[in-house]
Write an enzyme that holds these catalytic residues in place. Structure first.
Site, mmCIF file in Angstrom:
data_model
loop_
_atom_site.group_PDB
_atom_site.id
_atom_site.type_symbol
_atom_site.label_atom_id
_atom_site.label_comp_id
_atom_site.label_asym_id
_atom_site.label_seq_id
_atom_site.Cartn_x
_atom_site.Cartn_y
_atom_site.Cartn_z
ATOM 1 N N TYR A 24 0.821 -1.211 0.000
ATOM 2 C CA TYR A 24 0.000 0.000 0.000
ATOM 3 C C TYR A 24 0.858 1.265 0.000
ATOM 4 C CZ TYR A 24 -3.209 -3.641 1.292
ATOM 5 O OH TYR A 24 -3.916 -4.807 1.299
ATOM 6 N N TYR A 152 -10.973 -8.995 6.632
ATOM 7 C CA TYR A 152 -9.876 -8.908 5.664
ATOM 8 C C TYR A 152 -9.509 -10.319 5.227
ATOM 9 C CZ TYR A 152 -5.485 -8.254 3.348
ATOM 10 O OH TYR A 152 -4.493 -8.287 2.391
ATOM 11 N N ASP A 253 -11.358 -18.408 7.861
ATOM 12 C CA ASP A 253 -10.061 -17.870 7.443
ATOM 13 C C ASP A 253 -9.198 -17.696 8.699
ATOM 14 O OD1 ASP A 253 -7.879 -16.450 6.660
ATOM 15 O OD2 ASP A 253 -8.973 -14.931 5.508
ATOM 16 N N LYS A 282 0.304 -17.314 6.948
ATOM 17 C CA LYS A 282 1.100 -16.486 7.870
ATOM 18 C C LYS A 282 2.081 -17.272 8.757
ATOM 19 C CE LYS A 282 -1.012 -12.055 7.544
ATOM 20 N NZ LYS A 282 -2.372 -11.800 7.091
HETATM 21 C C1 PLP Z 1 -2.925 -11.770 5.758
HETATM 22 C C2 PLP Z 1 -4.250 -12.368 5.588
HETATM 23 C C3 PLP Z 1 -4.656 -12.878 4.335
HETATM 24 C C4 PLP Z 1 -3.809 -12.760 3.094
HETATM 25 O O1 PLP Z 1 -2.604 -13.447 3.198
HETATM 26 P P1 PLP Z 1 -1.385 -13.047 2.211
HETATM 27 O O2 PLP Z 1 -0.337 -14.063 2.544
HETATM 28 O O3 PLP Z 1 -1.002 -11.663 2.572
HETATM 29 O O4 PLP Z 1 -1.889 -13.171 0.829
HETATM 30 C C5 PLP Z 1 -5.898 -13.466 4.269
HETATM 31 N N1 PLP Z 1 -6.707 -13.561 5.348
HETATM 32 C C6 PLP Z 1 -6.344 -13.088 6.563
HETATM 33 C C7 PLP Z 1 -7.249 -13.252 7.720
HETATM 34 C C8 PLP Z 1 -5.106 -12.460 6.713
HETATM 35 O O5 PLP Z 1 -4.765 -11.973 7.909
#
Ligand code: PLP
Length: 429
Positions: A24, A152, A253, A282
């Site tokens: 960003y 997100y 997620d 992550k």
């Molecule tokens: C960081 C994140 C993503 C995206 O992961 P990237 O490795 O940056 O593509 C998706 N969902 C959640 C909840 C996240 O924190």
């Protein structure tokens, strides 16, 4: 010598500002960037000499700290065997063992693994799976998703389409983004009595539109980059019930929340639920390499595989990268072999004690702590660049966004190092 090094650093930063995109970022008006020389344990050492206590774990990833001998060894050992082979038609022990491990430690009905190269891709894959599942079942109308605001899920298009419509900049890409159903995010704090009215919007939308909805996608318990919000486990438990009632899949997620961050190995465990599809990423590699995974139930795997076209339509070039698998395996083992849960309770306790008192500060809107996550929400947005600079001067690496000053440090952080972080957060007020 020193002059020469300084010169090189300044030239490097200047080149960076003009030619390299950061997350960003602007190439015309870039915010300051700090050049890192090395990182070890909980410390990030800048080329300019400052040694910073890391409060971000490099965006939730480096849970064991940097330059960890066990993880270094795992990568080195794997490097001697092979760094990569294609995953089409070939397989290998690191992938097999990692899949076994993930299936063992995640909620029980998740029995299949798709290896991805980033979190956003894991979300894309999850959405594709949900779509292919309903198509395979002959249900052509279930093509939409339902999600909660302030979420997100990543920056690629399908992932972006379920990010918060305001923070997620939907207006920029509105002509390309599919329209999904959004409901208000739960207001209930994790530790408060949960309020059934939070559920009403979701219930109403499902009642009316369930025949169009393939899946609910949400971040369990903690909404991360969309606002660092924490909500009650009962909300999640109830969402699971609604999914069963209305025949809609649940995608959890866990890319940010997974691997212990919230005090449970996976945040779904706070509500004792099993999603139909789960995204991981992550912290999976302990912050060493980009790697993610999408897990799903046996049923989803079987149904997708038995109807036309009989295969799941996705296959990244670097799928199942052996180096990433090997370091993930080592990172997960390191976590499980440690007393991570007691450790995180201690971090949580210390953050509650140090941060909660600022709840009454005139600039503070809310303070939230769960597991190894500590958040101060302000009434107004911060000036990221100047605050960042102050934090660096105070010897900490904390990167605020919007009106949020938050930390999610490596789990190995010591009480006096964590104190340095929370002191800096309080001082910044
Ligand atoms: C960081 C994140 C993503 C995206 O992961 P990237 O490795 O940056 O593509 C998706 N969902 C959640 C909840 C996240 O924190």
């Amino acid at each position: 010598m020193k002059d020469k090094a300084n010169h090189q650093l300044n030239d490097g930063l200047k080149y960076d500002r003009q030619h390299i995109w950061h997350p960003y970022s602007s190439l015309v008006n870039p915010l300051p960037c700090y050049s890192v020389e090395k990182a070890e344990g909980v410390y990030i050492t800048l080329e300019s000499g400052e040694k910073l206590v890391d409060g971000m774990a490099s965006w939730w990833c480096a849970i064991h700290g940097y330059n960890h001998p066990v993880l270094n060894q795992a990568i080195n050992d794997q490097l001697q065997q092979m760094s990569h082979v294609m995953f089409g038609g070939l397989t290998h022990q690191p992938a097999i063992q990692l899949a076994e491990q993930l299936i063992r430690i995640t909620p029980e009905s998740l029995q299949t693994v798709f290896f991805c190269d980033s979190g956003s891709v894991a979300v894309e894959v999850a959405i594709k799976m949900a779509m292919q599942y309903w198509q395979a079942k002959g249900d052509k109308t279930k093509t939409k998703l339902l999600t909660i605001k302030n979420g997100y899920h990543g920056d690629t298009f399908a992932a972006m389409s379920v990010c918060d419509p305001v923070n997620g900049m939907h207006h920029l890409f509105s002509s390309l983004l599919p329209k999904h159903f959004f409901v208000e995010s739960p207001n209930c704090q994790n530790n408060q009595q949960w309020c059934l009215q939070d559920m009403q919007a979701m219930t109403a939308t499902l009642e009316q539109h369930h025949h169009e909805i393939a899946a609910i996608i949400l971040e369990p318990i903690v909404q991360g980059a969309g606002g660092m919000r924490i909500y009650a486990p009962d909300y999640l438990a109830h969402a699971r019930k609604l999914c069963d009632q209305y025949d809609v899949l649940l995608i959890a997620d866990e890319i940010a929340t997974g691997f212990g961050r919230t005090g449970q190995l996976f945040a779904c465990e706070h509500a004792n639920i099993c999603p139909d599809i789960m995204c991981l990423g992550k912290a999976m590699t302990g912050g060493y390499l980009s790697m993610a995974a999408t897990l799903a139930t046996e049923k989803i795997g079987r149904i997708i595989s038995t109807a036309d076209p009989g295969v799941f339509m996705h296959g990244p070039t670097f799928m199942g990268n052996p180096l990433a698998c090997a370091v993930s395996l080592a990172s997960i083992q390191l976590l499980l072999d440690s007393s991570w849960q007691q450790n995180i309770i201690k971090l949580e306790q210390q953050m509650i004690e140090s941060l909660m008192p600022c709840q009454n500060h005139s600039k503070v809107k809310d303070v939230r702590v769960l597991g190894a996550i500590g958040v101060i929400e302000l009434n107004d947005d911060v000036d990221v660049a100047s605050l960042q600079q102050k934090f660096v001067k105070m010897g900490v690496w904390i990167r605020p966004f919007r009106n949020l000053i938050y930390i999610m440090p490596p789990y190995i952080i010591k009480p006096e190092q964590l104190k340095k972080l929370t002191d800096a957060m309080l001082a910044s007020l």
